[in-house]
Enzyme design. Sequence first.
Site, PDB file in Angstrom:
ATOM      1  N   LYS A   1       0.869  -1.187   0.000  1.00 32.09           N
ATOM      2  CA  LYS A   1       0.000   0.000   0.000  1.00 32.09           C
ATOM      3  C   LYS A   1       0.901   1.231   0.000  1.00 32.09           C
ATOM      4  O   LYS A   1       1.663   1.449   0.937  1.00 32.09           O
ATOM      5  CB  LYS A   1      -0.902  -0.011   1.242  1.00 32.09           C
ATOM      6  CG  LYS A   1      -1.679   1.298   1.461  1.00 32.09           C
ATOM      7  CD  LYS A   1      -2.625   1.232   2.669  1.00 32.09           C
ATOM      8  CE  LYS A   1      -3.259   2.590   2.972  1.00 32.09           C
ATOM      9  NZ  LYS A   1      -4.154   2.586   4.142  1.00 32.09           N
TER      10      LYS A   1
ATOM     11  N   ASP B   1      -2.530  10.140   3.389  1.00 31.56           N
ATOM     12  CA  ASP B   1      -3.922   9.743   3.601  1.00 31.56           C
ATOM     13  C   ASP B   1      -4.616  10.778   4.490  1.00 31.56           C
ATOM     14  O   ASP B   1      -4.503  10.735   5.710  1.00 31.56           O
ATOM     15  CB  ASP B   1      -3.972   8.344   4.266  1.00 31.56           C
ATOM     16  CG  ASP B   1      -5.408   7.880   4.513  1.00 31.56           C
ATOM     17  OD1 ASP B   1      -6.344   8.513   3.986  1.00 31.56           O
ATOM     18  OD2 ASP B   1      -5.584   6.876   5.236  1.00 31.56           O
TER      19      ASP B   1
ATOM     20  N   LYS C   1     -10.095  12.886   7.996  1.00 34.02           N
ATOM     21  CA  LYS C   1      -9.605  12.493   9.320  1.00 34.02           C
ATOM     22  C   LYS C   1      -9.568  13.704  10.233  1.00 34.02           C
ATOM     23  O   LYS C   1      -9.235  14.808   9.775  1.00 34.02           O
ATOM     24  CB  LYS C   1      -8.163  11.957   9.202  1.00 34.02           C
ATOM     25  CG  LYS C   1      -8.038  10.553   8.671  1.00 34.02           C
ATOM     26  CD  LYS C   1      -6.575  10.133   8.651  1.00 34.02           C
ATOM     27  CE  LYS C   1      -6.379   8.775   7.989  1.00 34.02           C
ATOM     28  NZ  LYS C   1      -6.973   7.662   8.709  1.00 34.02           N
TER      29      LYS C   1
ATOM     30  N   ASP D   1       1.574   6.262   5.572  1.00 34.90           N
ATOM     31  CA  ASP D   1       0.661   5.321   4.902  1.00 34.90           C
ATOM     32  C   ASP D   1       1.286   4.697   3.646  1.00 34.90           C
ATOM     33  O   ASP D   1       0.651   3.909   2.957  1.00 34.90           O
ATOM     34  CB  ASP D   1      -0.651   6.046   4.562  1.00 34.90           C
ATOM     35  CG  ASP D   1      -1.864   5.155   4.821  1.00 34.90           C
ATOM     36  OD1 ASP D   1      -1.709   4.147   5.537  1.00 34.90           O
ATOM     37  OD2 ASP D   1      -2.947   5.450   4.286  1.00 34.90           O
TER      38      ASP D   1
ATOM     39  N   ASP E   1     -12.133   7.062   3.847  1.00 34.73           N
ATOM     40  CA  ASP E   1     -10.896   6.839   4.594  1.00 34.73           C
ATOM     41  C   ASP E   1     -10.492   5.360   4.598  1.00 34.73           C
ATOM     42  O   ASP E   1      -9.392   5.014   4.998  1.00 34.73           O
ATOM     43  CB  ASP E   1     -11.062   7.367   6.032  1.00 34.73           C
ATOM     44  CG  ASP E   1      -9.733   7.543   6.735  1.00 34.73           C
ATOM     45  OD1 ASP E   1      -8.691   7.500   6.051  1.00 34.73           O
ATOM     46  OD2 ASP E   1      -9.736   7.725   7.971  1.00 34.73           O
TER      47      ASP E   1
ATOM     48  N   GLU F   1      -9.515   3.672   2.225  1.00 44.40           N
ATOM     49  CA  GLU F   1      -9.045   3.761   0.835  1.00 44.40           C
ATOM     50  C   GLU F   1      -7.990   2.719   0.491  1.00 44.40           C
ATOM     51  O   GLU F   1      -7.867   2.319  -0.659  1.00 44.40           O
ATOM     52  CB  GLU F   1      -8.501   5.177   0.568  1.00 44.40           C
ATOM     53  CG  GLU F   1      -7.037   5.420   0.961  1.00 44.40           C
ATOM     54  CD  GLU F   1      -6.741   5.222   2.439  1.00 44.40           C
ATOM     55  OE1 GLU F   1      -7.667   5.373   3.266  1.00 44.40           O
ATOM     56  OE2 GLU F   1      -5.592   4.905   2.787  1.00 44.40           O
TER      57      GLU F   1
ATOM     58  N   ARG G   1      -7.764  -0.422   1.169  1.00 50.87           N
ATOM     59  CA  ARG G   1      -8.312  -1.690   0.664  1.00 50.87           C
ATOM     60  C   ARG G   1      -8.798  -1.531  -0.769  1.00 50.87           C
ATOM     61  O   ARG G   1      -8.800  -2.507  -1.532  1.00 50.87           O
ATOM     62  CB  ARG G   1      -9.418  -2.180   1.604  1.00 50.87           C
ATOM     63  CG  ARG G   1     -10.609  -1.276   1.705  1.00 50.87           C
ATOM     64  CD  ARG G   1     -11.509  -1.616   2.885  1.00 50.87           C
ATOM     65  NE  ARG G   1     -10.937  -1.141   4.154  1.00 50.87           N
ATOM     66  CZ  ARG G   1     -11.464  -1.363   5.347  1.00 50.87           C
ATOM     67  NH1 ARG G   1     -12.560  -2.079   5.467  1.00 50.87           N
ATOM     68  NH2 ARG G   1     -10.898  -0.884   6.434  1.00 50.87           N
TER      69      ARG G   1
HETATM   70  N1  BES Z   1      -4.223   4.546   6.839  1.00 56.45           N
HETATM   71  C1  BES Z   1      -5.293   4.294   7.687  1.00 56.45           C
HETATM   72  C2  BES Z   1      -4.998   3.310   8.808  1.00 56.45           C
HETATM   73  C3  BES Z   1      -3.936   3.696   9.815  1.00 56.45           C
HETATM   74  C4  BES Z   1      -4.295   4.118  11.077  1.00 56.45           C
HETATM   75  C5  BES Z   1      -2.600   3.560   9.526  1.00 56.45           C
HETATM   76  C6  BES Z   1      -3.331   4.425  12.011  1.00 56.45           C
HETATM   77  C7  BES Z   1      -1.623   3.874  10.476  1.00 56.45           C
HETATM   78  C8  BES Z   1      -1.994   4.297  11.719  1.00 56.45           C
HETATM   79  C9  BES Z   1      -6.464   3.706   6.888  1.00 56.45           C
HETATM   80  O1  BES Z   1      -6.552   4.127   5.569  1.00 56.45           O
HETATM   81  C10 BES Z   1      -7.742   4.139   7.562  1.00 56.45           C
HETATM   82  O2  BES Z   1      -7.931   5.293   7.704  1.00 56.45           O
HETATM   83  N2  BES Z   1      -8.546   3.177   7.982  1.00 56.45           N
HETATM   84  C11 BES Z   1      -9.762   3.452   8.642  1.00 56.45           C
HETATM   85  C12 BES Z   1     -10.790   2.477   8.154  1.00 56.45           C
HETATM   86  C13 BES Z   1     -12.182   2.779   8.600  1.00 56.45           C
HETATM   87  C14 BES Z   1     -12.685   4.067   7.982  1.00 56.45           C
HETATM   88  C15 BES Z   1     -13.069   1.630   8.218  1.00 56.45           C
HETATM   89  C16 BES Z   1      -9.534   3.303  10.159  1.00 56.45           C
HETATM   90  O3  BES Z   1      -8.807   2.404  10.562  1.00 56.45           O
HETATM   91  O4  BES Z   1     -10.062   4.119  10.908  1.00 56.45           O
HETATM   92 ZN    ZN Z   2      -4.726   4.700   4.666  1.00 60.61          ZN
HETATM   93 ZN    ZN Z   3      -7.591   5.984   5.328  1.00 55.08          ZN
END
Ligand code: BES
Ligand code: ZN
Ligand code: ZN
Length: 488
Positions: A247, A252, A259, A270, A329, A331, A333
Site C-alpha cells: 500500500k 492519507d 480524518k 501510509d 478513509d 481507501e 483496501r
Molecule cells: N491509513 C489508515 C490506517 C492507519 C491508522 C494507519 C493508524 C496507520 C496508523 C487507513 O486508511 C484508515 O484510515 N482506515 C480506517 C478504516 C475505517 C474508515 C473503516 C480506520 O482504521 O479508521
Molecule cells: Zn490509509
Molecule cells: Zn484511510
Amino acid sequence: MKVELFDKKIDDISADFEAILIVNKDLDHKFIKDKDKFDVLNYKGDGILVLPESKRIYVGIKEIEYDKLRLAMSKIYHALKNYNIKSVKIATYKNSNCTKKTYQAMTEGFILSSYEFDKYKSEKTKYNLNEIYISTDEYSDKTIKFEKANLGVKQGDIIARATNFAKKGVNEIPEIYTPKKMAEEAEILASRYERIECKIHGKNFLQKENMNAFLAVNRASVHEPYLIHLKYTPKKESKKRVIFVGKGLTYDSGGLSLKPSDYMLTMKCDKSGAMAVMGIIKGAAELELPFEIHSIIGATENMIGGNAYKPDDILITRSGVSVEVRNTDAEGRLVLADVLSYAQDFKPDLLIDMATLTGACVVGLGEFTIGLLGNNEELKKEYKDQIKDSGELMTILEFNDYLRELVKSKIADISNTSASRYGGTTTAGIFLDHFIKNEYKDKWMHLDIAGPAYLEKSWGYNNYGATGAGVRANLYYLLGLSKECGCE
Ligand code: BES
Ligand code: ZN
Ligand code: ZN
C-alpha cells in the site's frame, strides 16, 4: 556504520572502547575486568555501566537471544554515540549457542540503531562512532566456523540496510515523497541492481486495466497515481515466485470522510507497505535469494476536492467486483483490491500484501505488533514460526463467517466498511479476500503493519519515526525458505 568480524581474541583487537555483555548477572566471566569497581558503583550486572577511564561499557542481558542481542547492541550504541570515539569491540560468548544468526542479530542491532531522520535539521549531530568490531573469541572453529559467522554479519548488514532504506522513504515528507517520487526511487533501485527490473504504469494504464477503485482514491489528488512493478530474477533457476504487494498512500487525509487533525498527523506513514516491499526486493537482490520476487505498489494520495470520490459512490473494480464506498478513509483496501487483482496475473506461488490498513490493528494488537491474516492457517503458523528470529512481532488473526457477513452491501457486491465498529482489522482482511481468486486463496497472506510502522515514541532499537516494519520479517522468511529448499 561498519560492522566487522575478527577471528581473534578480544584482547588482541585494538579499538577505542570495549563493550562487555553480562549474561544473567554472571559477574565472574573472564571478559569482565572491572569487577572490583562494581561494588562502589552499586552495579549488579543489569542495565548499563560506562567506565570512561577504563574505556569499557558493561551491558546486562538476561540471556543470549537474538532480539535481546539487538537490543543490547542498541543500548551500547546509544550510550556511546556521543563520545568522541570511533570504534567499539565486543566478543561473543561460549555459553550462548552461537549461530550465524547471533552475528546477524548483533550487526542488525547496531545498524538499525544508527539510523536517524535528520534531513531537515539545520544542525546535524555528527557521531564519530561508526566502526564495530566483533570478536569470535571463545568461538573458534570448533563451534561456529568463521565463514559462517561472517555470513551472519554480512546478511545482518544487508537486512538492516534494507530496513533503513524503507524507513528513509517513509520518513520523507508528503510534499516531496509523491507517487512520482516513489516511482523514481523504484527506477533508481532497478538501475543499481543488475537483477532488478522496474516497470512504471501511469494513469492511462490504470484506466486501461479498469483499476477504477485505485483511480477513484486518486481522483482529488494533484499527483498522478502510479502502479510500480519491480521484479528480481535470481541468477540460478528460480524455485518459487513470491509476489509482494504494498500500500503506497503517500498521504492519507481520509478524503471526504476527512480524518480529524490528530489522526491525520503521521499519515505520511501510509506508504510504509510500499517502502517495505521495495526494501525487501533490495535486500533479496543483495542476499542473492533463489526466488523470483516481485514488489508491486499502488502509489497515490487520498485527498479532498470538488472531484473527490464520495461516500455513496459505487466502484467497479478491476476484477469486476462492485464496491459501495461508505467511507473514503477506508481507501487502502480499494487500492489493494485492484493491485492484488493485477498481481495474481503473474501467478504467484506466494502472495503477501503489506499495508498500514487499519487503526483497529493498533487498538487491538498495540503499537508493537503486526497483524497476520489469510485463509491458510498452516501457512500463517509456519510463517510466524519462521520470522520469530527477526524480532518482529506478529499475531495471527482468523476470519470467520460472522465477520464475513459484516462487509456485505445492500446495493453492491461488498462495502468498503464493516457494519460493526468491532473487528476492523479482520473485516478489512476479509474485504481483501474478495479479490483473491480461488486458486490463490491458500497462497495469500495479508500483513497489517499499522501499529509498528511509524513511532512517535521510540522503542527497542527503533528510533522515532519509521521502523521499516515487515522488511526484516520477510527477509528472514525468505532466507528460511531458501534453506528449506536446499538452495541456500
Ligand atoms: N491509513 C489508515 C490506517 C492507519 C491508522 C494507519 C493508524 C496507520 C496508523 C487507513 O486508511 C484508515 O484510515 N482506515 C480506517 C478504516 C475505517 C474508515 C473503516 C480506520 O482504521 O479508521
Ligand atoms: Zn490509509
Ligand atoms: Zn484511510
